[in-house]
Write a protein that holds these residues in place. Structure first.
Motif, PDB file in Angstrom:
ATOM      1  N   ASP A 151       0.742   3.995  -4.574  1.00  0.00           N
ATOM      2  CA  ASP A 151       0.612   2.555  -4.322  1.00  0.00           C
ATOM      3  C   ASP A 151       1.485   2.137  -3.140  1.00  0.00           C
ATOM      4  O   ASP A 151       1.100   1.287  -2.341  1.00  0.00           O
ATOM      5  N   ASP A 154      -0.332   3.225  -0.002  1.00  0.00           N
ATOM      6  CA  ASP A 154      -1.504   2.367   0.220  1.00  0.00           C
ATOM      7  C   ASP A 154      -1.089   1.016   0.788  1.00  0.00           C
ATOM      8  O   ASP A 154      -1.724   0.492   1.702  1.00  0.00           O
ATOM      9  N   GLU A 157      -0.266   1.135   4.437  1.00  0.00           N
ATOM     10  CA  GLU A 157      -1.418   1.370   5.297  1.00  0.00           C
ATOM     11  C   GLU A 157      -2.288   0.126   5.477  1.00  0.00           C
ATOM     12  O   GLU A 157      -3.059   0.053   6.425  1.00  0.00           O
ATOM     13  N   GLU A 158      -2.176  -0.844   4.568  1.00  0.00           N
ATOM     14  CA  GLU A 158      -2.916  -2.092   4.730  1.00  0.00           C
ATOM     15  C   GLU A 158      -2.355  -2.847   5.929  1.00  0.00           C
ATOM     16  O   GLU A 158      -1.151  -2.860   6.157  1.00  0.00           O
TER      17      GLU A 158
END
Length: 174
Positions: A151, A154, A157-158
């Motif tokens: 998480d 992730d 990377e957003e």
């Protein structure tokens, strides 16, 4: 008064994933800046924390110090003043307050011990003589509380989240 396009904004985060085996820690630094020819640019630097002894708090400070040093080495070549944003008050205050006190006390802190990551702080101090650096404490956000490594990755990377917003703090810079 400078506007945000004049600065390189660096946000640091470190996390210690202690609830699963093997335990490990990571640091990240998000760098945001503007170049006239291409517009907004960003760079994500990450690394793994090597020394896993000590408390979670000590670990997070070490992570932020590693993130600050890595990002300053990268950013000093861009030739713009730098704003650093960290959730760790001691990271924010070391160069402006603690560093000279440690030096005057023979490189000892208030506990009469050699400060943690002193070699990194020496390098950060040298870079701070070459480029203007503004140290800022940022509020703790969602990324700082993520407990799962996947998480965490992730979220970094957003592109559209609190960590990557172009304006680091809603305030004027002077």
């Amino acid at each position: 008064m400078r506007n945000e396009k004049d600065w390189i904004i660096i946000k640091t985060v470190s996390n210690y994933f202690w609830h699963k085996e093997p335990r490990f820690g990571v640091w990240s630094a998000g760098l945001l800046w503007f170049e006239d020819e291409v517009g907004a640019k960003r760079e994500l630097l990450t690394g793994e924390l090597q020394a896993l002894e000590g408390t979670v708090s000590t670990h997070q400070i070490r992570g932020d110090v590693e993130a600050v040093l890595a990002s300053l080495i990268f950013a000093k070549e861009i030739d713009k003043p730098i704003e650093i944003h960290s959730t760790n008050d001691s990271v924010v205050r070391t160069i402006s307050e603690y560093y000279d006190i440690w030096k005057n006390k023979g490189w000892k802190n208030a506990k009469k011990k050699t400060p943690d990551s002193l070699d990194h702080w020496h390098q950060i101090k040298e870079i701070s003589k070459q480029v203007e650096i503004s140290w800022n404490r940022r509020p703790i956000g969602k990324l700082d509380n993520i407990k799962d490594f996947a998480d965490f990755q992730d979220f970094l990377e957003e592109e559209d989240n609190e960590f990557w917003m172009m304006r680091a703090l809603d305030r004027d810079r002077s």
